[in-house]
Scaffold this motif. Structure first.
Motif, PDB file in Angstrom:
ATOM      1  N   ALA A  97      56.848  20.055  32.951  1.00 54.89           N
ATOM      2  CA  ALA A  97      58.207  19.790  32.475  1.00 54.89           C
ATOM      3  C   ALA A  97      58.400  19.100  31.040  1.00 54.89           C
ATOM      4  O   ALA A  97      57.512  18.209  30.625  1.00 54.89           O
ATOM      5  CB  ALA A  97      59.157  18.941  33.245  1.00 54.89           C
ATOM      6  N   VAL A  98      59.404  19.533  29.869  1.00 51.45           N
ATOM      7  CA  VAL A  98      59.252  18.918  28.890  1.00 51.45           C
ATOM      8  C   VAL A  98      60.801  18.273  28.548  1.00 51.45           C
ATOM      9  O   VAL A  98      61.895  18.824  28.881  1.00 51.45           O
ATOM     10  CB  VAL A  98      59.074  20.142  27.795  1.00 51.45           C
ATOM     11  CG1 VAL A  98      59.214  19.576  26.206  1.00 51.45           C
ATOM     12  CG2 VAL A  98      57.675  20.787  27.741  1.00 51.45           C
ATOM     13  N   HIS A  99      60.557  17.198  27.791  1.00 48.68           N
ATOM     14  CA  HIS A  99      61.901  16.508  27.539  1.00 48.68           C
ATOM     15  C   HIS A  99      62.118  16.716  25.988  1.00 48.68           C
ATOM     16  O   HIS A  99      61.477  16.266  25.066  1.00 48.68           O
ATOM     17  CB  HIS A  99      61.738  15.074  27.611  1.00 48.68           C
ATOM     18  CG  HIS A  99      62.830  14.220  27.535  1.00 48.68           C
ATOM     19  ND1 HIS A  99      62.981  12.894  27.052  1.00 48.68           N
ATOM     20  CD2 HIS A  99      64.386  14.593  27.559  1.00 48.68           C
ATOM     21  CE1 HIS A  99      63.985  12.432  26.908  1.00 48.68           C
ATOM     22  NE2 HIS A  99      65.153  13.388  27.058  1.00 48.68           N
ATOM     23  N   HIS A 100      63.551  17.216  25.653  1.00 41.56           N
ATOM     24  CA  HIS A 100      63.819  17.522  24.339  1.00 41.56           C
ATOM     25  C   HIS A 100      64.917  16.394  23.962  1.00 41.56           C
ATOM     26  O   HIS A 100      65.957  16.509  24.582  1.00 41.56           O
ATOM     27  CB  HIS A 100      64.186  18.793  23.976  1.00 41.56           C
ATOM     28  CG  HIS A 100      63.264  19.934  24.227  1.00 41.56           C
ATOM     29  ND1 HIS A 100      62.421  19.851  23.076  1.00 41.56           N
ATOM     30  CD2 HIS A 100      62.905  20.940  24.840  1.00 41.56           C
ATOM     31  CE1 HIS A 100      61.346  21.038  23.322  1.00 41.56           C
ATOM     32  NE2 HIS A 100      61.683  21.605  24.674  1.00 41.56           N
ATOM     33  N   ARG A 101      64.793  15.435  23.099  1.00 40.46           N
ATOM     34  CA  ARG A 101      65.881  14.626  22.681  1.00 40.46           C
ATOM     35  C   ARG A 101      66.540  15.131  21.388  1.00 40.46           C
ATOM     36  O   ARG A 101      65.995  15.873  20.652  1.00 40.46           O
ATOM     37  CB  ARG A 101      65.420  13.095  22.494  1.00 40.46           C
ATOM     38  CG  ARG A 101      64.607  12.433  23.725  1.00 40.46           C
ATOM     39  CD  ARG A 101      64.165  11.121  23.443  1.00 40.46           C
ATOM     40  NE  ARG A 101      63.227  11.123  22.441  1.00 40.46           N
ATOM     41  CZ  ARG A 101      62.694  10.114  21.728  1.00 40.46           C
ATOM     42  NH1 ARG A 101      63.348   8.781  22.023  1.00 40.46           N
ATOM     43  NH2 ARG A 101      61.808  10.170  20.805  1.00 40.46           N
ATOM     44  N   LYS A 102      67.812  14.518  21.071  1.00 41.31           N
ATOM     45  CA  LYS A 102      68.578  14.820  19.992  1.00 41.31           C
ATOM     46  C   LYS A 102      68.413  13.563  19.126  1.00 41.31           C
ATOM     47  O   LYS A 102      68.514  13.740  17.982  1.00 41.31           O
ATOM     48  CB  LYS A 102      69.972  15.119  20.395  1.00 41.31           C
ATOM     49  CG  LYS A 102      69.930  16.260  21.059  1.00 41.31           C
ATOM     50  CD  LYS A 102      71.859  16.547  21.342  1.00 41.31           C
ATOM     51  CE  LYS A 102      71.728  17.905  21.889  1.00 41.31           C
ATOM     52  NZ  LYS A 102      73.264  18.315  21.918  1.00 41.31           N
ATOM     53  N   ILE A 103      68.258  12.430  19.624  1.00 42.82           N
ATOM     54  CA  ILE A 103      68.157  11.076  18.746  1.00 42.82           C
ATOM     55  C   ILE A 103      67.050  10.338  19.311  1.00 42.82           C
ATOM     56  O   ILE A 103      66.524  10.487  20.280  1.00 42.82           O
ATOM     57  CB  ILE A 103      69.318  10.087  18.892  1.00 42.82           C
ATOM     58  CG1 ILE A 103      69.775   9.804  20.203  1.00 42.82           C
ATOM     59  CG2 ILE A 103      70.525  10.929  18.206  1.00 42.82           C
ATOM     60  CD1 ILE A 103      70.868   8.964  20.475  1.00 42.82           C
ATOM     61  N   GLY A 104      66.184   9.662  18.657  1.00 41.44           N
ATOM     62  CA  GLY A 104      65.150   9.030  18.523  1.00 41.44           C
ATOM     63  C   GLY A 104      65.072   7.280  18.675  1.00 41.44           C
ATOM     64  O   GLY A 104      63.914   6.723  18.656  1.00 41.44           O
ATOM     65  N   ASN A 105      66.376   6.817  18.927  1.00 39.80           N
ATOM     66  CA  ASN A 105      66.447   5.345  19.022  1.00 39.80           C
ATOM     67  C   ASN A 105      66.443   4.795  20.484  1.00 39.80           C
ATOM     68  O   ASN A 105      66.604   3.638  20.525  1.00 39.80           O
ATOM     69  CB  ASN A 105      67.155   4.855  17.892  1.00 39.80           C
ATOM     70  CG  ASN A 105      68.665   5.103  18.325  1.00 39.80           C
ATOM     71  OD1 ASN A 105      68.906   6.232  19.194  1.00 39.80           O
ATOM     72  ND2 ASN A 105      69.709   4.487  17.768  1.00 39.80           N
TER      73      ASN A 105
END
Length: 576
Positions: free
Chosen positions: A566-574
């Motif tokens: 399973a892979v996690h794709h984020r939109k923001i990195g903070n």
């Protein structure tokens, strides 16, 4: 005298090790173990100029050894000590604190001097009992107590908890005017100068050491400075670096200035306990440890001996209050609780626990009074009915973390909003797999949903994991600990993710309703995992609000050969 050797092949110490002695006062000898090439002090910070481990021998009518040394100096230290004195003649071993770089040779000293009496704070003696696994004579000392060695050497003990170890004591010799401070006022600096005559050369290292070790406990620094302000100090015999003699007022003054500046910006939790009653101190220290993981400052006060004005001022400064219930028969403690109630206000957060002494003042009537004042409850009352176990201490630590997270929630939100929009979007494009870390040590087990995981080496096979400092599992993720890295499967991870992402109450069973089976290292393997690896931690690196945990992989298997991680794709990195 000085002895010189290359690295000891038994302990695998890197670089050059030397040892030397110096007469620093009447009948008083410093034993300085110089580690010239050490590049990192444990996991805490890098070193630029090596370090020293300082030990001291006081020979009055009775003889006292103040601290030992790091285990890497075992052969050198014991050879030198036995050349100075028959160890069997040493009456007392004063343990300033039990961190291994100062107490690493306690067991060796007990072998050479089985009749020696170990002197230390209550917590230190408890730690040592678990470290040396053999009976020994001990003397527990509190702040203000004295020990007469004869020939004018009267030692006075000063409590200095949390600098930077929970059991720290300072020792002052009224004859020589030497204050033995272990870590306090020290620095990681290695050269052959016994004293601090080269002020400009070492001041940067002095500040660096303060920032890394003492700054996080600024209020405890101020409390220690207040306790020693009336002493006539001729020498500060530190546990690391040169001894302070030429610029004492400047060094101590800087500690005061820096700590005052730091204390003004800290979120503070005042913790009141009843020393020598039940398990009060032990449990409160576990809560304090959980609090400090969130960046909150704590100050511990014995409710039976605190002055009313001290209690009133501390409560007025604190954002949170923790009270371990005293005995119903303690008039002084009852008066202190009355002072706390009078000074408390509705913007504060409260946590209460029983002390387990058998005659505790009831928790719930006091809880009702704080609720009537409008205080928020940081964690449900902790009720102690029997001897605390590992699970009890874990419950207390998690309660402290919950309290700290509640108090710092506004700061956390502010930090999330503070990163530049373009930067946070760029960071968010770093994708990661989805994993669950499971760990068990003794009777305590925990778990963490993780995405910051990567393979870090091929030989040996190793993985690196970023663990937030305020995670409950952090206490099970130290060097030598073992865990299981469970890999989640694409399309089949939502149930496990939902379960392990939810907020658990302190001490709650994180595996309730989840099917597991034990790994060979004892940690739970999740039955629904795509794959798992059993790992052993070999190092930790401090990375601000996270630890980077590097571990070697011992064994593992894949449950479904064609399954995808399973892979996690984020939109923001903070934030997660």
């Amino acid at each position: 005298m000085a002895l010189l050797t290359e690295a000891n092949p038994i302990t695998k110490a890197p670089g050059l090790l030397t040892i030397e002695t110096a007469q620093i006062g009447a009948e008083t000898t410093a034993i300085r173990c110089l580690d010239w090439d050490r590049e990192r002090f444990d996991i805490e910070f890098g070193l630029r100029n090596g370090t020293t481990y300082n030990s001291f021998l006081i020979q009055g009518e009775k003889i006292a050894l103040v601290d030992t040394s790091h285990r890497k100096f075992e052969n050198l230290y014991l050879e030198l000590l036995t050349g100075l004195i028959d160890p069997g003649q040493i009456d007392y071993l004063i343990v300033s604190h039990t961190e291994p770089d100062h107490s690493g040779l306690v067991r060796n000293i007990l072998e050479l001097a089985p009749n020696i009496t170990i002197v230390g704070a209550k917590v230190a003696i408890q730690f040592l009992e678990n470290m040396v696994h053999q009976p020994f004579k001990s003397k527990l000392v509190k702040s203000g107590e004295r020990l007469d060695l004869g020939n004018g050497h009267e030692l006075e003990f000063i409590s200095a908890p949390n600098l930077h170890w929970p059991d720290t004591i300072l020792t002052y010799d009224h004859k020589t005017k030497i204050l033995y401070t272990c870590d306090v006022f020290g620095m990681h600096y290695c050269d052959d100068h016994t004293y601090d005559e080269n002020f400009n050369v070492i001041e940067e290292d002095f500040k660096y050491y303060y920032d890394c070790l003492m700054g996080p406990n600024a209020r405890s620094v101020l409390a220690a400075l207040k306790r020693i302000e009336k002493l006539e100090i001729g020498t500060v015999a530190t546990g690391h670096g040169p001894l302070l003699q030429h610029h004492i007022s400047e060094w101590l003054g800087r500690y005061g200035t820096w700590s005052l500046e730091q204390a003004k910006t800290e979120t503070l939790v005042a913790m009141f306990y009843a020393e020598d009653y039940g398990y009060s101190e032990q449990l409160v220290r576990a809560i304090a440890h959980g609090c400090t993981k969130t960046g909150v400052a704590v100050e511990l006060v014995d409710i039976n001996s605190a002055e009313p004005q001290e209690v009133r001022e501390l409560v007025g400064q604190a954002a949170g209050l923790v009270i371990s219930m005293p005995s119903q028969n303690s008039v002084t403690a009852h008066a202190a609780i009355g002072t706390i109630l009078a000074a408390a206000h509705q913007k504060q957060t409260i946590g209460l626990l029983e002390s387990g002494g058998g005659e505790d003042e009831p928790v719930y009537p006091l809880r009702n009074k704080f609720q009537e004042l409008g205080l928020t409850e940081g964690f449900p009352p902790i009720l102690i009915k029997e001897h605390p176990s590992q699970s009890t201490e874990q419950l207390c630590e998690e309660a402290g973390t919950d309290l700290g997270q509640w108090l710092t929630r506004d700061r956390t939100i502010k930090q999330i909003k503070s990163i530049n929009t373009d930067l946070e979007k760029a960071l968010g494009r770093i994708s990661n797999g989805l994993y669950i870390i499971t760990a068990k040590k003794g009777e305590v087990q925990s778990a963490m949903f993780a995405s910051w995981v990567t393979q870090a080496s091929l030989n040996p096979l190793g993985v690196a994991i970023a663990v937030s400092k305020d995670r409950a599992i952090e206490s099970l993720m130290h060097v030598g600990d073992r865990f299981v890295l469970n890999v989640l499967e694409e399309g089949k991870y939502q149930g496990l993710m939902k379960h392990f992402l939810k907020r658990f109450a302190p001490g709650a069973d994180r595996f309730a309703g989840v099917k597991t089976y034990p790994a060979t290292n004892g940690s739970p393997i999740l039955a629904e995992a795509l794959a798992y690896m059993e790992c052993e931690i070999t190092s930790r690196i401090d990375c601000g609000d996270h630890w980077i945990i590097y571990s070697t992989v011992q064994t593992g298997r894949v449950a479904k050969i064609d399954g995808l991680t399973a892979v996690h794709h984020r939109k923001i990195g903070n934030h997660y």
